[in-house]
Every structure is written in C-alpha cells, then in structure tokens.
Write a protein that holds these residues in place. Structure first.
Motif, PDB file in Angstrom:
ATOM      1  N   SER A 108       0.860  -1.186   0.000  1.00  0.00           N
ATOM      2  CA  SER A 108       0.000   0.000   0.000  1.00  0.00           C
ATOM      3  C   SER A 108       0.893   1.231   0.000  1.00  0.00           C
ATOM      4  CB  SER A 108      -0.930  -0.025   1.215  1.00  0.00           C
ATOM      5  OG  SER A 108      -0.182   0.091   2.404  1.00  0.00           O
ATOM      6  N   PRO A 109       0.352   2.425  -0.332  1.00  0.00           N
ATOM      7  CA  PRO A 109       1.189   3.621  -0.428  1.00  0.00           C
ATOM      8  C   PRO A 109       2.036   3.918   0.805  1.00  0.00           C
ATOM      9  CG  PRO A 109      -0.922   4.050  -1.422  1.00  0.00           C
ATOM     10  CD  PRO A 109      -1.019   2.682  -0.788  1.00  0.00           C
ATOM     11  N   GLY A 110       1.553   3.692   1.999  1.00  0.00           N
ATOM     12  CA  GLY A 110       2.344   3.939   3.207  1.00  0.00           C
ATOM     13  C   GLY A 110       2.960   2.679   3.776  1.00  0.00           C
ATOM     14  N   SER A 111       2.860   1.589   3.049  1.00  0.00           N
ATOM     15  CA  SER A 111       3.405   0.274   3.433  1.00  0.00           C
ATOM     16  C   SER A 111       2.753  -0.308   4.675  1.00  0.00           C
ATOM     17  CB  SER A 111       4.922   0.329   3.616  1.00  0.00           C
ATOM     18  OG  SER A 111       5.540   0.713   2.414  1.00  0.00           O
ATOM     19  N   LYS A 112       1.544   0.114   4.973  1.00  0.00           N
ATOM     20  CA  LYS A 112       0.842  -0.482   6.106  1.00  0.00           C
ATOM     21  C   LYS A 112       0.361  -1.890   5.761  1.00  0.00           C
ATOM     22  CE  LYS A 112      -0.740   3.810   8.149  1.00  0.00           C
ATOM     23  NZ  LYS A 112      -1.893   4.589   8.592  1.00  0.00           N
ATOM     24  N   TYR A 113       0.199  -2.142   4.460  1.00  0.00           N
ATOM     25  CA  TYR A 113      -0.316  -3.435   4.015  1.00  0.00           C
ATOM     26  C   TYR A 113       0.521  -3.992   2.869  1.00  0.00           C
ATOM     27  CZ  TYR A 113      -4.500  -2.081   6.579  1.00  0.00           C
ATOM     28  OH  TYR A 113      -5.366  -1.685   7.551  1.00  0.00           O
ATOM     29  N   LEU A 114       0.532  -5.311   2.788  1.00  0.00           N
ATOM     30  CA  LEU A 114       1.104  -6.027   1.643  1.00  0.00           C
ATOM     31  C   LEU A 114      -0.013  -6.887   1.078  1.00  0.00           C
ATOM     32  CD1 LEU A 114       3.418  -7.133  -0.166  1.00  0.00           C
ATOM     33  CD2 LEU A 114       3.859  -8.822   1.638  1.00  0.00           C
ATOM     34  N   ALA A 115      -0.348  -6.671  -0.182  1.00  0.00           N
ATOM     35  CA  ALA A 115      -1.376  -7.460  -0.857  1.00  0.00           C
ATOM     36  C   ALA A 115      -0.689  -8.523  -1.713  1.00  0.00           C
ATOM     37  CB  ALA A 115      -2.255  -6.572  -1.729  1.00  0.00           C
ATOM     38  N   VAL A 116      -1.190  -9.754  -1.634  1.00  0.00           N
ATOM     39  CA  VAL A 116      -0.612 -10.869  -2.385  1.00  0.00           C
ATOM     40  C   VAL A 116      -1.734 -11.569  -3.142  1.00  0.00           C
ATOM     41  CG1 VAL A 116       0.676 -13.023  -2.222  1.00  0.00           C
ATOM     42  CG2 VAL A 116       1.170 -11.175  -0.618  1.00  0.00           C
ATOM     43  N   GLY A 117      -1.633 -11.592  -4.469  1.00  0.00           N
ATOM     44  CA  GLY A 117      -2.601 -12.294  -5.301  1.00  0.00           C
ATOM     45  C   GLY A 117      -2.080 -13.683  -5.613  1.00  0.00           C
ATOM     46  N   ASN A 118      -2.966 -14.700  -5.554  1.00  0.00           N
ATOM     47  CA  ASN A 118      -2.502 -16.063  -5.791  1.00  0.00           C
ATOM     48  C   ASN A 118      -3.269 -16.765  -6.911  1.00  0.00           C
ATOM     49  OD1 ASN A 118      -4.917 -17.072  -4.681  1.00  0.00           O
ATOM     50  ND2 ASN A 118      -4.008 -17.430  -2.683  1.00  0.00           N
ATOM     51  N   ASP A 119      -2.899 -18.015  -7.163  1.00  0.00           N
ATOM     52  CA  ASP A 119      -3.472 -18.795  -8.259  1.00  0.00           C
ATOM     53  C   ASP A 119      -4.911 -19.230  -7.986  1.00  0.00           C
ATOM     54  OD1 ASP A 119      -2.459 -20.514  -6.226  1.00  0.00           O
ATOM     55  OD2 ASP A 119      -2.587 -22.196  -7.604  1.00  0.00           O
ATOM     56  N   HIS A 120      -5.416 -19.047  -6.807  1.00  0.00           N
ATOM     57  CA  HIS A 120      -6.800 -19.377  -6.465  1.00  0.00           C
ATOM     58  C   HIS A 120      -7.715 -18.179  -6.686  1.00  0.00           C
ATOM     59  CE1 HIS A 120      -6.234 -23.321  -4.197  1.00  0.00           C
ATOM     60  NE2 HIS A 120      -5.049 -22.997  -4.674  1.00  0.00           N
ATOM     61  N   GLY A 121      -7.176 -17.090  -7.221  1.00  0.00           N
ATOM     62  CA  GLY A 121      -7.956 -15.888  -7.471  1.00  0.00           C
ATOM     63  C   GLY A 121      -8.221 -15.069  -6.223  1.00  0.00           C
ATOM     64  N   LYS A 122      -7.443 -15.295  -5.181  1.00  0.00           N
ATOM     65  CA  LYS A 122      -7.633 -14.565  -3.924  1.00  0.00           C
ATOM     66  C   LYS A 122      -6.568 -13.496  -3.770  1.00  0.00           C
ATOM     67  CE  LYS A 122     -10.007 -18.203  -1.614  1.00  0.00           C
ATOM     68  NZ  LYS A 122     -10.358 -18.835  -0.393  1.00  0.00           N
ATOM     69  N   CYS A 123      -6.957 -12.425  -3.111  1.00  0.00           N
ATOM     70  CA  CYS A 123      -6.018 -11.370  -2.752  1.00  0.00           C
ATOM     71  C   CYS A 123      -5.893 -11.389  -1.243  1.00  0.00           C
ATOM     72  CB  CYS A 123      -6.514 -10.012  -3.238  1.00  0.00           C
ATOM     73  SG  CYS A 123      -5.375  -8.685  -2.837  1.00  0.00           S
ATOM     74  N   LEU A 124      -4.749 -11.782  -0.766  1.00  0.00           N
ATOM     75  CA  LEU A 124      -4.493 -11.861   0.669  1.00  0.00           C
ATOM     76  C   LEU A 124      -3.888 -10.534   1.114  1.00  0.00           C
ATOM     77  CD1 LEU A 124      -2.822 -15.368   0.458  1.00  0.00           C
ATOM     78  CD2 LEU A 124      -5.189 -14.882   1.084  1.00  0.00           C
ATOM     79  N   LEU A 125      -4.385 -10.003   2.216  1.00  0.00           N
ATOM     80  CA  LEU A 125      -3.939  -8.706   2.696  1.00  0.00           C
ATOM     81  C   LEU A 125      -3.281  -8.882   4.063  1.00  0.00           C
ATOM     82  CD1 LEU A 125      -4.009  -5.684   1.928  1.00  0.00           C
ATOM     83  CD2 LEU A 125      -6.127  -5.514   3.245  1.00  0.00           C
ATOM     84  N   TYR A 126      -2.028  -8.462   4.157  1.00  0.00           N
ATOM     85  CA  TYR A 126      -1.271  -8.596   5.401  1.00  0.00           C
ATOM     86  C   TYR A 126      -0.898  -7.213   5.917  1.00  0.00           C
ATOM     87  CZ  TYR A 126      -0.982 -13.463   4.113  1.00  0.00           C
ATOM     88  OH  TYR A 126      -1.314 -14.744   3.773  1.00  0.00           O
ATOM     89  N   ARG A 127      -1.071  -7.010   7.217  1.00  0.00           N
ATOM     90  CA  ARG A 127      -0.735  -5.744   7.847  1.00  0.00           C
ATOM     91  C   ARG A 127       0.713  -5.781   8.310  1.00  0.00           C
ATOM     92  NH1 ARG A 127      -3.569  -3.735  13.289  1.00  0.00           N
ATOM     93  NH2 ARG A 127      -1.584  -4.197  14.245  1.00  0.00           N
ATOM     94  N   LEU A 128       1.453  -4.723   7.997  1.00  0.00           N
ATOM     95  CA  LEU A 128       2.843  -4.610   8.430  1.00  0.00           C
ATOM     96  C   LEU A 128       2.867  -3.688   9.652  1.00  0.00           C
ATOM     97  CD1 LEU A 128       4.576  -4.162   4.967  1.00  0.00           C
ATOM     98  CD2 LEU A 128       4.192  -6.254   6.245  1.00  0.00           C
ATOM     99  N   LYS A 129       3.037  -4.273  10.817  1.00  0.00           N
ATOM    100  CA  LYS A 129       2.932  -3.522  12.076  1.00  0.00           C
ATOM    101  C   LYS A 129       3.976  -2.410  12.200  1.00  0.00           C
ATOM    102  CE  LYS A 129       0.740  -7.202  14.636  1.00  0.00           C
ATOM    103  NZ  LYS A 129       0.810  -8.115  15.781  1.00  0.00           N
ATOM    104  N   HIS A 130       5.127  -2.590  11.586  1.00  0.00           N
ATOM    105  CA  HIS A 130       6.182  -1.584  11.687  1.00  0.00           C
ATOM    106  C   HIS A 130       5.717  -0.237  11.129  1.00  0.00           C
ATOM    107  CE1 HIS A 130      10.205   0.140  11.802  1.00  0.00           C
ATOM    108  NE2 HIS A 130      10.032   0.513  10.548  1.00  0.00           N
ATOM    109  N   TYR A 131       4.870  -0.259  10.098  1.00  0.00           N
ATOM    110  CA  TYR A 131       4.424   0.963   9.441  1.00  0.00           C
ATOM    111  C   TYR A 131       3.067   1.443   9.954  1.00  0.00           C
ATOM    112  CZ  TYR A 131       8.321   0.315   6.328  1.00  0.00           C
ATOM    113  OH  TYR A 131       9.588   0.162   5.824  1.00  0.00           O
ATOM    114  N   TRP A 132       2.556   0.797  10.981  1.00  0.00           N
ATOM    115  CA  TRP A 132       1.266   1.185  11.526  1.00  0.00           C
ATOM    116  C   TRP A 132       1.432   2.337  12.484  1.00  0.00           C
ATOM    117  CZ3 TRP A 132      -2.943  -0.496   9.333  1.00  0.00           C
ATOM    118  CH2 TRP A 132      -4.165  -0.194   9.920  1.00  0.00           C
ATOM    119  N   GLU A 133       0.649   3.371  12.315  1.00  0.00           N
ATOM    120  CA  GLU A 133       0.759   4.555  13.186  1.00  0.00           C
ATOM    121  C   GLU A 133      -0.342   4.558  14.217  1.00  0.00           C
ATOM    122  OE1 GLU A 133       2.676   7.346   9.751  1.00  0.00           O
ATOM    123  OE2 GLU A 133       0.654   7.764  10.397  1.00  0.00           O
TER     124      GLU A 133
END
Length: 133
Positions: A108-133
């Motif tokens: 994401s623009p502020g790196s709060k999230y990492l989005a990962v698209g996979n072969d099952h057609g899913k978009c997994l969203l992970y929160r990066l705590k280091h960039y969380w304000e």
C-alpha cells in the motif's frame, strides 16, 4: 527500483540488489591505440538466493526499506528482504501462511499493508505492524 537500490530478478531464482547511487567505473581499452572505451561495471550489494525457482516479481515498499520477491512456480514462494541490513526475514512467511502460488504482490502507499494475489484468485492482505501509526 527504489530511491537508492535496483533489484534484478533472474530465472535461476537469484535476485541481485544493486546500489543505484554507485559511481560507474571507467576503463580504457584499445591496447595503447588511443581508443578509450567507457564501461559500467556494477557489483551487487547482495545476491539473494532464497528462491529456488525463477524469480518472477520484485517490489520495493514506499520507502525502499523492504523488498518483496516471489516466484509463481513454487508454493508459498515469497520472501521479504530488509534492505538496510540485506537480510531476508526468517519469521515470515511461515510454512502455515496460506499464500499458495503467488501471482502478484504490492505494498500500500504507506506500506501499512502487503497485498498478495494467488493462483486461487484470492487477494491476501497482510498488515505490516512496523508501518502502523
């Protein structure tokens, strides 16, 4: 590319990290015949060999602190590199992280999230705590 680094992925799975601010070296050639050739030689700051199949995607986060690398040919084939120390995070993803075959990824623009698209057609969203304000 980030502000300071360039990441180059190869079919072998190796991802080379170059310092983009490195001054190109100059060499002369021609065996004394008055011909001068300029050559740019770059040495990687780090060669990351944590992917065992072709490195298909590389992506820096917004401030260039994290480099995400993935392969589509290996299940759970995603690695994150802490760029300042040139070390791969060993604590994530784990063997239980349900990534499957990674087809795309981005921060994401502020790196709060990492989005990962996979072969099952899913978009997994992970929160990066280091960039969380």
């Amino acid at each position: 590319m980030s502000n300071n680094f360039l990441a180059v992925a190869a079919e072998s799975g190796v991802v080379n990290l170059y310092n983009d601010r490195q001054t190109p070296s100059r060499s002369s050639g021609g065996g004394g015949h008055g011909v001068s050739l300029a050559a740019t030689e770059r040495t990687p700051v780090k060669s990351i060999m944590n992917l065992t199949t072709s490195a298909d995607n590389v992506c820096f986060n917004h401030d260039g602190q994290i480099l995400a690398m993935s392969t589509q040919r290996e299940t759970n084939g995603l690695k994150l590199l802490h760029v300042p120390t040139a070390t791969v995070f060993s604590n994530w993803p784990t063997s239980k992280t349900p990534l499957k075959y990674v087809w795309s990824m981005d921060f994401s623009p502020g790196s709060k999230y990492l989005a990962v698209g996979n072969d099952h057609g899913k978009c997994l969203l992970y929160r990066l705590k280091h960039y969380w304000e």
